[in-house]
Design a protein around this motif. Structure first.
Motif, PDB file in Angstrom:
ATOM      1  N   LEU A  16       0.764  -1.045  -0.109  1.00  0.00           N
ATOM      2  CA  LEU A  16       0.105   0.157   0.063  1.00  0.00           C
ATOM      3  C   LEU A  16       1.118   1.291  -0.111  1.00  0.00           C
ATOM      4  CD1 LEU A  16      -2.784  -1.018   2.366  1.00  0.00           C
ATOM      5  CD2 LEU A  16      -2.998  -0.840  -0.102  1.00  0.00           C
ATOM      6  N   THR A  17       1.949   1.150   0.672  1.00  0.00           N
ATOM      7  CA  THR A  17       2.950   2.240   0.849  1.00  0.00           C
ATOM      8  C   THR A  17       3.438   2.680  -0.676  1.00  0.00           C
ATOM      9  OG1 THR A  17       3.241   2.041   3.111  1.00  0.00           O
ATOM     10  CG2 THR A  17       4.828   3.386   1.774  1.00  0.00           C
ATOM     11  N   ALA A  18       3.981   1.699  -1.411  1.00  0.00           N
ATOM     12  CA  ALA A  18       4.398   1.602  -2.640  1.00  0.00           C
ATOM     13  C   ALA A  18       3.483   2.287  -3.685  1.00  0.00           C
ATOM     14  CB  ALA A  18       4.867   0.287  -3.180  1.00  0.00           C
ATOM     15  N   LEU A  19       2.241   2.029  -3.261  1.00  0.00           N
ATOM     16  CA  LEU A  19       1.335   2.478  -4.262  1.00  0.00           C
ATOM     17  C   LEU A  19       0.844   3.722  -4.079  1.00  0.00           C
ATOM     18  CD1 LEU A  19      -0.690  -0.696  -4.907  1.00  0.00           C
ATOM     19  CD2 LEU A  19       0.822   0.176  -6.402  1.00  0.00           C
ATOM     20  N   ARG A  20       1.135   4.233  -2.945  1.00  0.00           N
ATOM     21  CA  ARG A  20       0.902   5.715  -2.784  1.00  0.00           C
ATOM     22  C   ARG A  20       1.388   6.919  -3.855  1.00  0.00           C
ATOM     23  NH1 ARG A  20       2.428   7.935   2.394  1.00  0.00           N
ATOM     24  NH2 ARG A  20       0.574   9.468   2.008  1.00  0.00           N
ATOM     25  N   GLY A  21       2.553   6.392  -4.389  1.00  0.00           N
ATOM     26  CA  GLY A  21       3.175   7.043  -5.257  1.00  0.00           C
ATOM     27  C   GLY A  21       2.600   7.122  -6.817  1.00  0.00           C
ATOM     28  N   GLY A  22       1.574   6.156  -6.945  1.00  0.00           N
ATOM     29  CA  GLY A  22       1.011   6.123  -8.159  1.00  0.00           C
ATOM     30  C   GLY A  22       1.006   4.674  -8.720  1.00  0.00           C
ATOM     31  N   PRO A  23       0.432   4.271  -9.796  1.00  0.00           N
ATOM     32  CA  PRO A  23       0.223   3.055 -10.287  1.00  0.00           C
ATOM     33  C   PRO A  23       1.486   2.163 -10.491  1.00  0.00           C
ATOM     34  CG  PRO A  23      -1.507   4.646 -11.364  1.00  0.00           C
ATOM     35  CD  PRO A  23      -0.462   5.279 -10.548  1.00  0.00           C
ATOM     36  N   LEU A  24       1.629   1.019 -10.131  1.00  0.00           N
ATOM     37  CA  LEU A  24       2.701   0.269 -10.448  1.00  0.00           C
ATOM     38  C   LEU A  24       2.500  -1.100 -10.774  1.00  0.00           C
ATOM     39  CD1 LEU A  24       4.967   1.206  -7.310  1.00  0.00           C
ATOM     40  CD2 LEU A  24       5.485   2.078  -9.572  1.00  0.00           C
ATOM     41  N   HIS A  25       3.452  -1.763 -11.527  1.00  0.00           N
ATOM     42  CA  HIS A  25       3.101  -3.090 -12.031  1.00  0.00           C
ATOM     43  C   HIS A  25       3.834  -3.929 -10.775  1.00  0.00           C
ATOM     44  CE1 HIS A  25       7.171  -3.442 -13.870  1.00  0.00           C
ATOM     45  NE2 HIS A  25       6.909  -2.370 -14.246  1.00  0.00           N
ATOM     46  N   GLY A  26       3.769  -5.207 -11.011  1.00  0.00           N
ATOM     47  CA  GLY A  26       4.086  -6.097  -9.966  1.00  0.00           C
ATOM     48  C   GLY A  26       5.622  -6.180  -9.783  1.00  0.00           C
ATOM     49  N   HIS A  27       6.332  -6.260 -10.699  1.00  0.00           N
ATOM     50  CA  HIS A  27       7.875  -6.085 -10.380  1.00  0.00           C
ATOM     51  C   HIS A  27       8.399  -4.692  -9.805  1.00  0.00           C
ATOM     52  CE1 HIS A  27      12.090  -6.789 -11.117  1.00  0.00           C
ATOM     53  NE2 HIS A  27      12.373  -5.720 -11.617  1.00  0.00           N
ATOM     54  N   ALA A  28       7.637  -3.525 -10.258  1.00  0.00           N
ATOM     55  CA  ALA A  28       7.962  -2.229  -9.700  1.00  0.00           C
ATOM     56  C   ALA A  28       7.601  -2.260  -8.338  1.00  0.00           C
ATOM     57  CB  ALA A  28       7.449  -1.173 -10.594  1.00  0.00           C
ATOM     58  N   ILE A  29       6.314  -2.892  -8.144  1.00  0.00           N
ATOM     59  CA  ILE A  29       6.065  -2.908  -6.577  1.00  0.00           C
ATOM     60  C   ILE A  29       7.105  -3.649  -5.746  1.00  0.00           C
ATOM     61  CG2 ILE A  29       4.527  -3.781  -4.897  1.00  0.00           C
ATOM     62  CD1 ILE A  29       2.305  -3.495  -7.377  1.00  0.00           C
ATOM     63  N   SER A  30       7.687  -4.670  -6.213  1.00  0.00           N
ATOM     64  CA  SER A  30       8.459  -5.502  -5.550  1.00  0.00           C
ATOM     65  C   SER A  30       9.797  -4.717  -5.174  1.00  0.00           C
ATOM     66  CB  SER A  30       8.574  -7.001  -6.288  1.00  0.00           C
ATOM     67  OG  SER A  30       9.516  -7.589  -5.569  1.00  0.00           O
ATOM     68  N   LYS A  31      10.370  -3.936  -6.423  1.00  0.00           N
ATOM     69  CA  LYS A  31      11.577  -3.412  -6.013  1.00  0.00           C
ATOM     70  C   LYS A  31      11.273  -2.347  -5.016  1.00  0.00           C
ATOM     71  CE  LYS A  31      13.825  -1.921  -9.525  1.00  0.00           C
ATOM     72  NZ  LYS A  31      14.154  -1.335 -10.868  1.00  0.00           N
ATOM     73  N   SER A  32      10.030  -1.537  -5.168  1.00  0.00           N
ATOM     74  CA  SER A  32       9.728  -0.452  -4.111  1.00  0.00           C
ATOM     75  C   SER A  32       9.447  -1.016  -2.675  1.00  0.00           C
ATOM     76  CB  SER A  32       8.134   0.325  -4.657  1.00  0.00           C
ATOM     77  OG  SER A  32       8.031   1.160  -3.803  1.00  0.00           O
TER      78      SER A  32
END
Length: 116
Positions: A16-32
């Motif tokens: 949820l914290t990662a997605l506060r910056g805007g839409p992301l795909h799975g790999h980008a979420i994992s890196k974040s």
């Protein structure tokens, strides 16, 4: 030992914290998540997509869009208003809990109390 509340596990909190910056795909979420947690939280791919599925079912995230990149489908997720409220409530809960330990204590150690 599970971390977080029954509503939000630690990996869910970081999603949820990662997605506060805007839409992301799975790999980008994992890196974040890895970056936000200083490498401490690294859910496997299966675990991450299980978390995304549960959060989507609860309405705290939603699919923003899908793209095909190099022949592979890429799904982007975004946080909803309910998700934003949930992650903020969890942050406040953790802050209150941490303040019990991190605030200066007004109590003297047991061995140093004056006796009457």
């Amino acid at each position: 030992m599970p971390r977080g509340t029954s509503e939000v596990s630690e990996p869910m909190y970081f999603v949820l914290t990662a997605l506060r910056g805007g839409p992301l795909h799975g790999h980008a979420i994992s890196k974040s998540i890895k970056e936000l947690s200083s490498g401490r939280v690294q859910p496997s791919v299966g675990t991450l997509y299980g978390i995304l599925e549960r959060l989507n079912e609860r309405g705290v995230i939603a699919v923003d869009r899908e793209e095909t990149v190099n022949g592979r489908n890429r799904r982007y997720f975004r946080i909803t208003d309910e998700g934003q409220a949930l992650v903020e409530a969890e942050a406040r809960r953790m802050q209150e809990a941490a303040s019990l330990v991190l605030r200066p204590t007004t109590f003297a150690p047991l061995g140093s109390r004056p006796t009457a």
